[in-house]
Design an enzyme around this catalytic site. Structure first.
Site, mmCIF file in Angstrom:
data_model
loop_
_atom_site.group_PDB
_atom_site.id
_atom_site.type_symbol
_atom_site.label_atom_id
_atom_site.label_comp_id
_atom_site.label_asym_id
_atom_site.label_seq_id
_atom_site.Cartn_x
_atom_site.Cartn_y
_atom_site.Cartn_z
ATOM 1 N N ARG A 15 0.799 -1.229 0.000
ATOM 2 C CA ARG A 15 0.000 0.000 0.000
ATOM 3 C C ARG A 15 0.831 1.279 0.000
ATOM 4 O O ARG A 15 0.291 2.367 -0.151
ATOM 5 C CB ARG A 15 -0.970 -0.017 1.197
ATOM 6 C CG ARG A 15 -2.183 -0.895 0.916
ATOM 7 C CD ARG A 15 -3.210 -0.744 2.004
ATOM 8 N NE ARG A 15 -2.831 -1.476 3.202
ATOM 9 C CZ ARG A 15 -3.229 -1.153 4.428
ATOM 10 N NH1 ARG A 15 -3.998 -0.095 4.623
ATOM 11 N NH2 ARG A 15 -2.853 -1.871 5.460
ATOM 12 N N GLY A 80 3.699 -15.464 6.886
ATOM 13 C CA GLY A 80 3.036 -15.064 8.122
ATOM 14 C C GLY A 80 4.011 -14.638 9.207
ATOM 15 O O GLY A 80 5.210 -14.911 9.140
ATOM 16 N N ASN A 169 -4.550 -6.323 19.293
ATOM 17 C CA ASN A 169 -3.151 -6.759 19.317
ATOM 18 C C ASN A 169 -2.260 -5.746 18.597
ATOM 19 O O ASN A 169 -2.482 -5.426 17.431
ATOM 20 C CB ASN A 169 -3.050 -8.132 18.625
ATOM 21 C CG ASN A 169 -1.615 -8.621 18.538
ATOM 22 O OD1 ASN A 169 -0.795 -8.300 19.390
ATOM 23 N ND2 ASN A 169 -1.328 -9.384 17.498
ATOM 24 N N TYR A 369 36.015 25.306 -4.701
ATOM 25 C CA TYR A 369 35.842 24.238 -5.693
ATOM 26 C C TYR A 369 36.365 24.714 -7.038
ATOM 27 O O TYR A 369 35.982 25.772 -7.525
ATOM 28 C CB TYR A 369 34.344 23.930 -5.772
ATOM 29 C CG TYR A 369 33.955 22.760 -6.628
ATOM 30 C CD1 TYR A 369 34.558 21.521 -6.469
ATOM 31 C CD2 TYR A 369 32.950 22.895 -7.590
ATOM 32 C CE1 TYR A 369 34.168 20.444 -7.244
ATOM 33 C CE2 TYR A 369 32.551 21.815 -8.367
ATOM 34 C CZ TYR A 369 33.165 20.590 -8.189
ATOM 35 O OH TYR A 369 32.775 19.525 -8.953
ATOM 36 N N SER A 387 33.908 43.501 2.904
ATOM 37 C CA SER A 387 32.763 43.008 2.144
ATOM 38 C C SER A 387 33.158 42.618 0.726
ATOM 39 O O SER A 387 34.102 43.172 0.163
ATOM 40 C CB SER A 387 31.691 44.104 2.059
ATOM 41 O OG SER A 387 31.235 44.404 3.345
#
Ligand code: UD1
Ligand code: MG
Length: 439
Positions: A15, A80, A169, A369, A387
């Site tokens: 599902r 199961g 359960n 890089y 800056s």
């Protein structure tokens, strides 16, 4: 006596409508399976067995990446829950003590609840975790006499009368390991589903004159994930719980419902988190730090008294010392920022070390890089970075240096130097600005 843990994770999870095994879908940055394993940490299991089937290789890789001592066993055919548990028999042949069965798709069982189950085993042979279901739907029903469980009836096999029972359960079961495998050998697939049910165990226990005790928990703990909608609900539940826990341990969340935690976020006492902050995995924020609005943090460490944001991004390897300031539209990656240093506006600092007391001006970029490899930038203590500076790595700037605004730094700078790029400023008189044409 030492505990063993068996986590069932062989199911397909049809599902979910996914190519990925269900238990690998994530809540708060960690797969469901890891949440399940972590929920049982308090058991201090001597052996942990994960039963895999659908997508076994990927599930096993995730389990082992989390904990290399996990034993993975394969259930070739999903016949199961009882059959699934049986697959762990060989791995636990030498185990003497209780075995706890959990589902890999049920992430929220608490340590307290598992402790109660361990306690129940002191007076019973088997303990089963049940809950009062608001909508019992197709859960297995617990047929009880007080706290004693007579049997579990699967919905498919239940009578009208049994279906009316609301005590359900959860799937969590604990029993002496030897007894559990003994009983499972007696389980048959003679039922409506044609499966070997783990839930047949309590009935067999009762037939032997032994006792199965029910331990009850809040329905929220048993929340299982079967669909995308369940996953979203489970994520929401996780977030609510994480927010509450963060506040209980002394963090201040100004708008808790807008803060998103990862499974492992650590917030110290008296730190403040403003609205709309997202924590990815691996974040520690120390006492008294402040994370301002709209910041995104992942794999980083923020020390005492630091202020981050608003609109800051801390990526893996960002290590902020005490009293650091990281301001708006700043990205920090794999970089140590020294005590009291400031990176307040519009900057990228990656693969770098910045010394204590250094001020990094607006629009500073570490050019780390070259298109193929990454390089480091090292800036000493008390440097003034003007800056719009670009630092072309690898490059080092010595302590106390001053970098003029608009400088491209591509050579190392010695301690105390002023560096600037020679540029000329030209002024011309009589310039006429263009004017927009009329149609
Ligand atoms: C099971 C219980 C039911 C309980 C419910 C709670 C049984 C027979 N029924 O039903 O009483 O109320 O859970 O959610 O136990 N799995 C395997 N191999 C298998 C079958 C299942 O590994 O062959 C795993 C699944 O991946 C899943 C878990 O066991 O994590 C439970 O299986 P599922 O098929 O969802 O059981 P339910 O029918 O929901
Ligand atoms: Mg289920």
């Amino acid at each position: 006596m030492a505990n063993a843990l068996i986590v069932l994770a062989a199911g397909r999870g049809t599902r979910m409508q996914s190519d990925m095994p269900k238990v690998l879908h994530e809540i708060a940055g960690a797969p469901l399976l890891i949440h399940a394993l972590e929920s049982a940490r308090g058991l201090e299991a001597a052996h942990t067995v994960v039963v895999t089937g659908h997508g076994a290789e990927a599930v096993e890789a995730a389990a082992l990446a989390h904990d290399e001592t996990v034993i993975c066993v394969r259930q070739q055919e999903q016949r199961g829950t009882g059959h699934a548990v049986q697959q762990a028999a060989e791995a636990l042949a030498d185990h003497d003590g209780p075995a706890f069965v959990l589902y890999g798709d049920t992430p929220f069982v608490t340590a307290e609840t598992l402790a109660k189950m361990a306690e129940a085993l002191e007076g019973a042979s088997v303990a089963v975790l049940g809950f009062e279901a608001e909508d019992p739907g197709k859960y297995g029903r617990l047929v009880t006499e007080g706290d004693r469980l007579l049997k579990i009836v699967e919905w498919k096999d239940a009578s009208e009368e049994e279906r009316a029972i609301t005590l359900c359960n959860s799937g969590v079961l604990a029993a002496d390991s030897g007894l559990l495998f003994d009983l499972l050998a007696e389980v048959t697939d003679d039922n409506a589903a044609g499966e070997f049910y783990l839930t047949d165990v309590p009935g067999l226990v009762n037939e032997r004159g032994l006792v199965t005790q029910v331990v009850r928990c809040d329905e929220a703990e048993t929340l299982g994930v079967n669909s995308r909608a369940d996953l979203a609900r489970a994520s929401a539940f996780f977030q609510t719980r994480a927010r509450t826990q963060a506040m209980e341990t002394g963090a201040q969340l100004e708008a808790p419902e807008t803060v998103y935690f990862a499974h492992d976020t650590v917030l110290g006492r008296d730190c403040t988190v403003e609205p709309n902050v997202v924590f990815g995995p691996g974040v520690t924020v120390e006492t008294g730090a402040r994370i301002r609005a709209f910041s995104h943090l992942e794999g980083c460490h923020v020390s005492r008294g630091a202020i981050v944001g608003p609109y800051a991004r801390l990526r893996p390897g960002a290590e902020l010392s005490e009293d650091v300031r990281v301001g708006n539209f700043v990205e920090i990656k794999a970089a140590e920022i020294g005590e009291g240093a400031k990176v307040n506006h519009l900057s990228y600092v990656g693969d770098a070390a910045i010394g204590a007391g250094t001020n990094v001006g607006a629009g500073t970029i570490t050019c780390n890089y070259d298109g193929a490899n990454k390089f480091r930038t090292e800036i000493g203590d008390n440097v003034f970075v003007g800056s719009d500076t670009q630092l072309v790595a690898p490059v080092r700037v010595g302590a106390g240096a001053t970098i003029a605004a608009g400088t491209t730094v591509w050579k190392d700078v010695a301690d105390g130097m002023l560096v600037l790029n020679d540029k000329t400023q030209t002024a011309r008189a009589g310039y006429v600005r263009p004017v927009k044409k009329k149609s």
